[in-house]
Design an enzyme around this catalytic site. Structure first.
Site, short mmCIF file in Angstrom:
data_model
loop_
_atom_site.label_atom_id
_atom_site.label_comp_id
_atom_site.label_asym_id
_atom_site.label_seq_id
_atom_site.Cartn_x
_atom_site.Cartn_y
_atom_site.Cartn_z
N ASP A 182 0.80 -1.11 0.00
CA ASP A 182 -0.09 0.17 -0.09
C ASP A 182 0.86 1.32 0.06
O ASP A 182 0.54 2.32 -0.77
CB ASP A 182 -0.90 0.13 1.07
CG ASP A 182 -2.07 -1.25 1.33
OD1 ASP A 182 -2.32 -1.68 0.19
OD2 ASP A 182 -2.28 -1.74 2.46
N HIS A 209 -5.58 -3.36 5.39
CA HIS A 209 -4.92 -3.58 3.99
C HIS A 209 -6.01 -4.38 2.95
O HIS A 209 -5.83 -5.39 2.53
CB HIS A 209 -3.99 -4.76 4.28
CG HIS A 209 -2.90 -5.19 3.02
ND1 HIS A 209 -2.33 -4.27 2.36
CD2 HIS A 209 -2.81 -6.58 2.82
CE1 HIS A 209 -1.73 -5.14 1.22
NE2 HIS A 209 -2.03 -6.51 1.42
#
Length: 347
Positions: A182, A209
């Site tokens: 990310d 996530h």
């Protein structure tokens, strides 16, 4: 291609501004002995991750495990002329041998996302795999740092925690959900939109996530890009949150984000090894046990050290848009965490 060339290609700065993966914090001669295991090493993430860990001079022993195909991967990677000795292990009867003496265990095992699948769709398969692997880790290398890549990370990290608690080996400082991809995406997308060199960019990413639980803090991005509008920041946030889906759709049923995930996994593993070896001020974002929100697990900046987590850092100042995003992600993240805990405690 020579190793030096690969090193130059892969060299970059981590989010802590410390040297990455292949720029040595130690020479291979002076670095401590470190055994690293990759569980799921024959898979789409596992193979390139095995390659990247073989290139890391901080690794002295590389243990590759999967339910099938590992001897070939291990033989292939073992021919690379770098420090680490490579061994391949296949099948549950060899899992203990793969894990014994490990300092760091990286877990990309499980099935990948396919078009139309959410991370929750992966849950029933991957949750069982993670539970089984963590049961073995508790037995054979209870003091190792654990880097959890297997999705859904928002649930698999709580599963691992519960397994370790039952075994009496849980240390919250040693369990990490790898959210580095990310961060990698946020840096890439931000640099592209701001038209600045990506090598010097840092963007913290907090929350979880998956989807809206991924919250990039572009207000804290460095260097500051004053040319981005609120709408552009919103679009960058959405693209970061949907980065995995973007790759799944582009691969048209033939896989998910494997190469970029392996790269991100290698960055975070390198940071963990540097922390273990006493390199100061190693900071990365990770999904860990946390008290910075009311949720028991949360991704934020973490200072790494000889015991794993040295300090979970706070969120810092948030923009109004980020404050809204923080509140919006909490119910979904809470549900995913509880789902993992419930699964782990089923008989």
């Amino acid at each position: 291609m020579k190793v030096a060339m690969l090193r130059s290609i892969l060299r970059r700065s981590s989010s802590s501004s410390s040297p990455f993966l292949l720029r040595r914090a130690y020479s291979s001669e002076s670095a401590p002995e470190r055994k690293v295991a990759v569980l799921g090493a024959a898979g789409g993430i596992g193979q390139p991750l095995a390659l990247l860990m073989k290139l890391n001079p901080l690794v002295s022993s590389l243990s590759l495990y999967d339910i099938a195909g590992t001897p070939g991967v291990a033989a292939d990677v073992s021919h690379i002329n770098t420090r680490s000795q490579v061994a391949g292990y296949m099948g549950e009867d060899q899992l203990g041998q793969a894990l014994e003496g490990c300092d760091l265990v990286i877990i990309p095992a499980g099935v990948p996302r396919k078009p139309g699948m959410t991370r929750d769709d992966l849950f029933n398969i991957n949750a069982g795999i993670v539970k089984s692997l963590c049961t073995a880790i508790a037995k054979y290398c209870p003091n190792a740092l654990i880097n959890m890549i297997s999705n859904p990370v928002n649930s698999t990290v709580p599963i691992a925690a519960e397994v370790f608690k039952k075994a009496g080996t849980y240390d919250e400082k040693k369990l990490f959900g790898v959210t580095t991809l990310d961060v990698v995406r946020a840096k890439t997308f931000y640099a592209g939109k701001a038209n600045i060199p990506v090598a010097g960019v840092n963007v913290p990413v907090v929350g979880g996530h998956a989807g809206i639980t991924i919250l990039p803090l572009f207000s804290q991005a460095t260097p500051k890009a004053n040319n981005l509008s609120d709408e552009e920041i919103k679009a960058l946030t959405k693209r970061t949150q949907d980065g995995g889906t973007e790759v799944v759709e582009a691969k048209a049923g033939k896989g998910s984000a494997t190469l970029s995930m392996a790269y991100a996994g290698a960055i975070f593993a390198d940071a963990c090894l540097k922390g273990l070896n006493g390199v100061p001020d190693v900071v990365e974002c990770s999904f860990v046990q946390s008290t910075i929100t009311e949720l028991p697990f949360f991704a934020s900046k973490v200072r790494l050290g000889k015991n794993g987590v040295e300090e979970v850092l706070g969120l810092g100042p948030l923009s109004d848009f980020e404050k809204e995003g923080l509140e919006a992600l909490k119910p979904e993240l809470k549900s995913s965490i509880e789902k993992g805990i419930k699964f782990a405690n089923q008989i």
